[in-house]
Design an enzyme around this catalytic site. Structure first.
Site, short mmCIF file in Angstrom:
data_model
loop_
_atom_site.label_atom_id
_atom_site.label_comp_id
_atom_site.label_asym_id
_atom_site.label_seq_id
_atom_site.Cartn_x
_atom_site.Cartn_y
_atom_site.Cartn_z
N LYS A 106 -57.51 65.13 31.90
CA LYS A 106 -57.22 65.22 33.34
C LYS A 106 -57.06 63.81 33.87
O LYS A 106 -57.65 62.87 33.35
CB LYS A 106 -58.35 65.94 34.07
CG LYS A 106 -58.00 66.46 35.44
CD LYS A 106 -57.01 67.60 35.38
CE LYS A 106 -57.36 68.80 36.13
NZ LYS A 106 -56.81 70.05 35.76
N ASP A 146 -51.18 68.99 39.39
CA ASP A 146 -52.45 69.60 39.81
C ASP A 146 -52.48 69.44 41.33
O ASP A 146 -51.43 69.22 41.95
CB ASP A 146 -53.62 68.89 39.11
CG ASP A 146 -54.89 69.75 39.07
OD1 ASP A 146 -55.51 69.91 40.13
OD2 ASP A 146 -55.25 70.25 38.00
N GLY A 220 -52.26 76.94 48.16
CA GLY A 220 -51.43 76.04 47.35
C GLY A 220 -50.72 76.88 46.31
O GLY A 220 -50.68 78.11 46.40
N1 GLU Z 1 -53.39 71.43 36.36
C1 GLU Z 1 -53.33 72.71 35.74
C2 GLU Z 1 -54.69 73.17 35.26
O1 GLU Z 1 -55.71 72.73 35.74
C3 GLU Z 1 -52.27 72.75 34.66
C4 GLU Z 1 -52.49 71.82 33.53
C5 GLU Z 1 -51.31 71.69 32.62
O2 GLU Z 1 -50.34 72.40 32.80
O3 GLU Z 1 -51.39 70.85 31.72
O4 GLU Z 1 -54.80 74.03 34.44
#
Ligand code: GLU
Length: 432
Positions: A106, A146, A220
């Site tokens: 992340k 995100d 969102g």
């Molecule tokens: N941000 C999204 C999550 O928390 C997607 C992550 C992604 O597609 O790599 O799952």
């Protein structure tokens, strides 16, 4: 929110409890309760007014035993290293529970994106990649959108990386725009994934989706398509959505007697998820305090905003009608909320299972990028449904077999898969 919640402490607490139940070797548990690598860096940006401003950026790579690290980048004014650590850890479990060959990562930048011009946003995205490009890549670590980031931003990031490595590399970032390497179905993916797991949970609980009412927190991307899916796929009613208003800097709950019309609300929301209050009012919506969503008469709660919002305080206000909580957000429920759910026999679809549809479709996007061959939207959503249904049933089977709470069962499935991959790679003998 009265409780002070540190999401990383929460992630570790959840993990520790399950590690104990699994009788995990303490050394192996120590490996998994911390990220493998963490990057913190500063990104200077020349602002439109001529000043040079420095932003704080992060990337945390929690575990890549099962494949390249994967996870979004958040632009948020309250971002902290601990938040990114927690979210990276949950990504490891999310990819493992969805059984996709990826690890957990992340990233983030401390910034409120709505305060930036388009050019400033682009500079910040490119700056993040210039700081990180040696440590990301289709076989290393693949970012995605995100909270606070968009497909357009992913397009800029992909372009910056491609320039730096000297070749078009669409698979370095997912969640890209359509026509710019993105996958059909990615926009709907997380919200629809939530709905596929809700459908499966309803079968298990013998609930009739057509007679069910949901209350949703957030508006969102995840909440928008969860609301649409609840109405259009399941035939249910959505009593309300609660939405953060960036002008008034607080959340409001929007409801209507016969249920909200999610497509109408989608047509009056801005790119940061703020609903146009005046237009909603004119269309007959009742507007209440942001916390009111959790008090509504509903069978299903879908917290799809941020972490820690379902806690010791807010669960006190929950209607006794609620039978199912589907966690669209990452980490919305605190350990105290878990105790409340267990005591009141409320079935929970835990976050990293419930919202795995986004990363699963990101995985499909990178597969399509590698093949340079793109699927239709129906093909993507069908594959997504298959994956989500399988993941839900793997976790439910574990919960039934081990007689454990769904969150613990999801952890058991995920941790076992990650430990197995570490074992097979020899990491538990020689390290990585
Ligand atoms: N941000 C999204 C999550 O928390 C997607 C992550 C992604 O597609 O790599 O799952």
């Amino acid at each position: 929110m009265a409780e002070q919640i540190n999401p990383f402490e929460m992630a570790q607490k959840q993990f520790d409890a399950v590690a104990k139940q699994l009788k995990l070797d303490p050394g192996v548990a120590e490996v998994l309760r911390w990220p493998m690598r963490e990057y913190a860096f500063r990104i200077p940006v020349r602002m439109d007014d001529g000043s040079l401003k420095v932003f704080q950026g992060f990337r945390v790579q929690h575990n890549d035993a099962r494949g390249p690290n994967k996870g979004g980048i958040r632009f948020a004014s309250d971002e902290t290293l601990d938040t990114v650590r927690a979210l990276a850890t949950w990504m490891t479990w999310k990819c493992a529970v969805a059984d996709i060959p990826l690890g957990g990562g992340k990233g983030g930048i401390i910034v409120d994106p709505s305060t930036l011009s388009t050019r400033e946003k682009e500079e910040l995205c490119r700056g993040w990649v210039r700081a990180m490009w040696r440590n990301i890549g289709p076989r290393n670590d693949v970012p995605a959108p995100d909270v606070g980031t968009t497909p357009q931003m992913m397009g800029w990031m992909m372009d910056e990386y491609s320039r730096l490595v000297g070749q078009y590399t669409p698979g370095v970032v997912t969640g890209k725009p359509l026509g710019g390497g993105g996958s059909l179905g990615r926009t709907e993916a997380t919200g629809y994934g939530v709905i596929y797991t809700v459908r499966e949970a309803m079968k298990h609980l013998k609930m009739d989706s057509k007679k069910s009412v949901a209350a949703i927190q957030g508006f969102g991307n995840v909440a928008q398509y969860a609301a649409i899916g609840f109405v259009e796929i399941l035939g249910g009613k959505v009593a309300c959505v609660s939405c953060y208003d960036r002008h008034e800097k607080k959340a409001f709950t929007y409801s209507r007697k016969d249920g909200i019309d999610p497509r109408f609300l989608l047509s009056i929301v801005d790119e940061y998820g703020t609903i146009d209050k005046k237009k909603a009012q004119d269309a007959g919506y009742i507007i209440e305090d942001g916390d009111a969503w959790i008090t509504k008469e509903a069978d299903v709660l879908i917290p799809a905003a941020k972490e820690g919002t379902v806690n010791a305080d807010t669960t006190k206000k929950m209607s006794s009608r609620v039978k199912l909580v589907a966690e669209g957000a990452n980490g919305p429920s605190t350990p105290e909320a878990d105790e409340f759910f267990k005591k009141n026999n409320i079935f929970v679809i835990p976050d990293f299972l419930c919202n795995a549809g986004g990363v699963t479709t990101s995985y499909f996007e990178s597969v399509q990028n590698d093949m340079n061959f793109y699927w239709t939207k129906d093909e993507v959503l069908e594959k997504l449904d298959t994956k989500m249904t399988q993941a839900f049933n793997d976790v439910l089977d574990m919960a039934v077999k081990e007689k454990v709470y769904m969150r613990d069962a999801a952890y058991m499935v995920a941790i076992s898969r990650v430990v197995k991959a570490m074992e097979l790679r020899g990491w538990l003998n020689a390290g990585w």
